[in-house]
Write an enzyme that holds these catalytic residues in place. Sequence first.
Site, mmCIF file in Angstrom:
data_model
loop_
_atom_site.group_PDB
_atom_site.id
_atom_site.type_symbol
_atom_site.label_atom_id
_atom_site.label_comp_id
_atom_site.label_asym_id
_atom_site.label_seq_id
_atom_site.Cartn_x
_atom_site.Cartn_y
_atom_site.Cartn_z
ATOM 1 N N SER A 1 0.827 -1.205 0.000
ATOM 2 C CA SER A 1 0.000 0.000 0.000
ATOM 3 C C SER A 1 0.868 1.264 0.000
ATOM 4 C CB SER A 1 -0.966 -0.073 1.197
ATOM 5 O OG SER A 1 -1.934 0.931 1.134
ATOM 6 N N ASP B 1 -10.287 -4.173 -4.951
ATOM 7 C CA ASP B 1 -9.596 -3.176 -4.119
ATOM 8 C C ASP B 1 -10.360 -1.851 -4.190
ATOM 9 O OD1 ASP B 1 -7.841 -1.307 -3.017
ATOM 10 O OD2 ASP B 1 -6.067 -2.391 -3.705
ATOM 11 N N HIS C 1 -8.261 -4.623 -0.473
ATOM 12 C CA HIS C 1 -6.957 -3.970 -0.351
ATOM 13 C C HIS C 1 -5.983 -4.772 0.529
ATOM 14 C CE1 HIS C 1 -4.436 -0.490 -1.053
ATOM 15 N NE2 HIS C 1 -4.171 -0.378 0.238
HETATM 16 C C1 MLT Z 1 -1.336 5.981 -0.127
HETATM 17 O O1 MLT Z 1 -1.723 6.967 0.490
HETATM 18 O O2 MLT Z 1 -0.154 5.703 -0.296
HETATM 19 C C2 MLT Z 1 -2.407 5.084 -0.673
HETATM 20 O O3 MLT Z 1 -3.632 5.742 -0.683
HETATM 21 C C3 MLT Z 1 -2.478 3.815 0.088
HETATM 22 C C4 MLT Z 1 -2.799 4.046 1.535
HETATM 23 O O4 MLT Z 1 -1.896 4.281 2.295
HETATM 24 O O5 MLT Z 1 -3.976 3.978 1.902
#
Ligand code: MLT
Length: 206
Positions: free
Chosen positions: A110, A160, A191
């Site tokens: 992520s 996701d 996710h």
């Molecule tokens: C981010 O902010 O890098 C992406 O939206 C993934 C997350 O951290 O939720």
Amino acid sequence: MPLVNLGFEHRFLPPRGDAPARPPLLLLHGTGGNESDLLPLGEALAPGAALLSPRGKVLENGMPRFFRRLAEGVFDVQDVEARAHELADFVLAAQDAYALGAKPIAVGFSNGANIAAAMLLLRPEVLGGAVLFRPMVPLEPARSPDLEGLGVFLGAARRDPIVPPFETERLKGMLERAGAKVELRWVNAGHGLTPADVENAKAWIG
Ligand code: MLT
């Protein structure tokens, strides 16, 4: 092993056992994670490999991240760039301090996958490859990096809610145009990471 001050809170686990020498893994957690979160994942993906795991320095409502965002999926691109360089410098310093024989393979989830993707686009020379779980396009670099022959695994999920499929395909295209050898694997999930993701990435690392 005593920790060295390299500018990031981090954990380092030296290589273990008589497993064949494996490249070290650079573990990059998701929003709200920390430097301990992905150690079990690293051990599952590459048993016995050295594990280097920094904690993101940006706090969002108390939750560590690797760069600032303005809203979900809307990134502060200047901050992404600065933080990608800062993290790349940390990797170089750690390689020296811990006498890592090879460049690490980044394993990011992520937000951690997004900073790893930013490093691939801005400082590819510090990484030996990357495993990116649920990544997005973190920035559009001014010039395409040279990723000739670099292996990148993308772990994406069909349901996701944060990363739409076109975003995954866009990142894949950017990496491939720069010369990377990209393997994209889809799982039927949201996710969060699933056992299928871990199996796919483990098989890719080999
Ligand atoms: C981010 O902010 O890098 C992406 O939206 C993934 C997350 O951290 O939720």
